[in-house]
Design a protein around this motif. Structure first.
Motif, short mmCIF file in Angstrom:
data_model
loop_
_atom_site.label_atom_id
_atom_site.label_comp_id
_atom_site.label_asym_id
_atom_site.label_seq_id
_atom_site.Cartn_x
_atom_site.Cartn_y
_atom_site.Cartn_z
N LYS A 52 0.83 -1.20 0.00
CA LYS A 52 0.00 0.00 0.00
C LYS A 52 0.87 1.25 0.00
N ILE A 53 0.30 2.29 -0.60
CA ILE A 53 0.83 3.65 -0.44
C ILE A 53 -0.10 4.30 0.56
N VAL A 54 0.49 4.82 1.63
CA VAL A 54 -0.29 5.44 2.70
C VAL A 54 -0.01 6.94 2.71
N ILE A 55 -1.08 7.72 2.72
CA ILE A 55 -0.98 9.17 2.81
C ILE A 55 -1.90 9.62 3.93
N GLY A 57 -2.44 8.46 6.79
CA GLY A 57 -3.15 7.36 7.43
C GLY A 57 -4.17 6.64 6.56
N THR A 58 -4.28 7.04 5.31
CA THR A 58 -5.26 6.45 4.40
C THR A 58 -4.54 5.70 3.29
N ILE A 59 -5.07 4.53 2.91
CA ILE A 59 -4.51 3.80 1.78
C ILE A 59 -4.91 4.53 0.50
N ALA A 60 -3.92 5.09 -0.18
CA ALA A 60 -4.17 5.81 -1.43
C ALA A 60 -4.10 4.87 -2.63
N CYS A 61 -3.31 3.81 -2.51
CA CYS A 61 -3.11 2.88 -3.62
C CYS A 61 -2.74 1.53 -3.02
N ASN A 62 -3.15 0.46 -3.69
CA ASN A 62 -2.93 -0.89 -3.18
C ASN A 62 -2.61 -1.81 -4.35
N THR A 89 -6.39 2.32 -7.12
CA THR A 89 -6.23 3.59 -6.43
C THR A 89 -7.52 3.97 -5.74
N ASN A 90 -7.40 4.46 -4.55
CA ASN A 90 -8.52 4.98 -3.79
C ASN A 90 -9.19 6.07 -4.63
N PRO A 91 -10.52 6.04 -4.79
CA PRO A 91 -11.19 7.06 -5.61
C PRO A 91 -10.87 8.50 -5.19
N ASN A 92 -10.62 8.72 -3.91
CA ASN A 92 -10.30 10.06 -3.42
C ASN A 92 -8.89 10.52 -3.80
N PHE A 93 -8.09 9.60 -4.37
CA PHE A 93 -6.71 9.90 -4.71
C PHE A 93 -6.42 9.70 -6.20
#
Length: 169
Positions: A52-55, A57-62, A89-93
């Motif tokens: 995961k890419i964490v930004i 505290g949120t997973i931005a990409c997995n 990718t997280n929709p918010n990112f």
């Protein structure tokens, strides 16, 4: 931003990311991923293959990794590659080109393990994904028909046309 292995406590977030990816795939008329069982995801996490890419505290990409992919890569799979699967990718990112961060990470990870390639695949003739992956450094090897998909996830069984990409280190 940091890249790290997923934890078992991330499994619900990963499932939510996969749900969002499936929704986007339906909207765009792409090959749609099946629903992956939580136990499957947790097994990959325990094996250290979910990342995961964490930004903040949120997973931005997995994404998931593996070191063997014979049913997709056939004779090209010679224990010399890191394979990337289910990159989402997280929709918010979305729109932040996390693919570039994943590629840099994957190249370093593969080198540390003595591998020669980073490889990935996508199903169907998805020109936008082909452009996306080639713009991040992958070579598009073409579209190949898969012949034995019996142990692959369901979307491979429904769509035999598979686009292969590799990055030679």
């Amino acid at each position: 931003m940091k890249i790290e292995n997923c934890l078992l406590s991330d499994s619900d977030q990963i499932i939510a990311l996969y749900d969002a990816a499936r929704k986007l795939q339906v909207e765009r008329g792409m090959v749609v991923w099946p629903v992956f069982e939580k136990s499957f995801i947790e097994s990959e996490i325990r094996e250290g293959r979910q990342w995961k890419i964490v930004i903040d505290g949120t997973i931005a990409c997995n994404w998931a990794t593996t070191f063997e992919d014979k049913q997709i890569w056939g004779d090209k799979d010679n224990n010399d590659s890191v394979f990337i699967h289910r990159l989402c990718t997280n929709p918010n990112f979305r729109g932040n080109r996390y693919i570039d961060k994943v590629v840099e990470w994957a190249k370093n990870y593969a080198r540390q393990l003595g591998k020669q390639y980073v490889r990935l695949d996508t199903l169907g003739n998805n020109t936008k994904l082909i452009e996306h992956y080639t713009s991040s450094g992958f070579e598009f090897l073409g579209i190949f028909k898969l012949t034995d998909t019996s142990t692959l996830p369901g979307h491979y069984q429904r769509e035999p046309n598979c686009c292969l990409f590799e990055l030679k280190l």
